[in-house]
Design a protein around this motif. Structure first.
Motif, PDB file in Angstrom:
ATOM      1  N   GLN A   1     -31.540 -49.812  54.878  1.00  0.00           N
ATOM      2  CA  GLN A   1     -32.139 -51.145  54.781  1.00  0.00           C
ATOM      3  C   GLN A   1     -33.597 -51.120  55.220  1.00  0.00           C
ATOM      4  O   GLN A   1     -34.460 -51.743  54.599  1.00  0.00           O
ATOM      5  N   ALA A   2     -33.871 -50.368  56.305  1.00  0.00           N
ATOM      6  CA  ALA A   2     -35.257 -50.261  56.783  1.00  0.00           C
ATOM      7  C   ALA A   2     -36.139 -49.609  55.722  1.00  0.00           C
ATOM      8  O   ALA A   2     -37.264 -50.059  55.469  1.00  0.00           O
ATOM      9  N   LEU A   3     -35.628 -48.563  55.085  1.00  0.00           N
ATOM     10  CA  LEU A   3     -36.390 -47.899  54.020  1.00  0.00           C
ATOM     11  C   LEU A   3     -36.606 -48.835  52.830  1.00  0.00           C
ATOM     12  O   LEU A   3     -37.680 -48.859  52.237  1.00  0.00           O
ATOM     13  N   ALA A   4     -35.587 -49.606  52.501  1.00  0.00           N
ATOM     14  CA  ALA A   4     -35.725 -50.573  51.407  1.00  0.00           C
ATOM     15  C   ALA A   4     -36.770 -51.626  51.754  1.00  0.00           C
ATOM     16  O   ALA A   4     -37.571 -52.019  50.899  1.00  0.00           O
ATOM     17  N   ASN A   5     -36.777 -52.066  53.017  1.00  0.00           N
ATOM     18  CA  ASN A   5     -37.775 -53.059  53.447  1.00  0.00           C
ATOM     19  C   ASN A   5     -39.183 -52.497  53.367  1.00  0.00           C
ATOM     20  O   ASN A   5     -40.106 -53.171  52.890  1.00  0.00           O
TER      21      ASN A   5
END
Length: 108
Positions: free
Chosen positions: A54-58
């Motif tokens: 999720q952090a990478l997607a953000n």
């Protein structure tokens, strides 16, 4: 964005460690039974990986938005440049006409 990137990179290293741990666990699991503790650790790893993803997607979404904003600014600046070039051409034409008029008056 730098904080998000740093967070994402740090978590990638955690994932790498988790994957190594999972390989070791997998080797052990061939001879041992699954117990609640092992399942809890696996669930924890899955949750951690989900947070990293999720952090990478953000971070990716932020970077995409920043690129989009930069492209919009570039388009706006290009429009301004074209307008200014047209104004300059018009001024050059006007200056040439004035110069022709002045030169013709001087030659009379």
């Amino acid at each position: 964005m730098a904080n998000g990137s740093t967070y994402a990179i740090e978590n990638c290293y955690k994932i790498e460690g988790n994957l190594k741990s999972k390989v070791t666990e997998k080797n052990l699991m061939t001879t041992e039974r699954w117990d609640d503790d092992r399942l809890d650790r696996l669930a924890s790893i899955v949750d951690s990986n989900a947070r990293v993803i999720q952090a990478l997607a953000n971070v990716s979404a932020e970077a995409r938005e920043e690129r989009q904003q930069l492209f919009q600014r570039m388009d706006q600046q290009q429009t301004i440049i074209v307008q200014q070039q047209e104004e300059i051409r018009g001024l050059q034409t006007e200056n040439r006409r004035i110069l022709d008029i002045l030169l013709n008056q001087h030659n009379l």
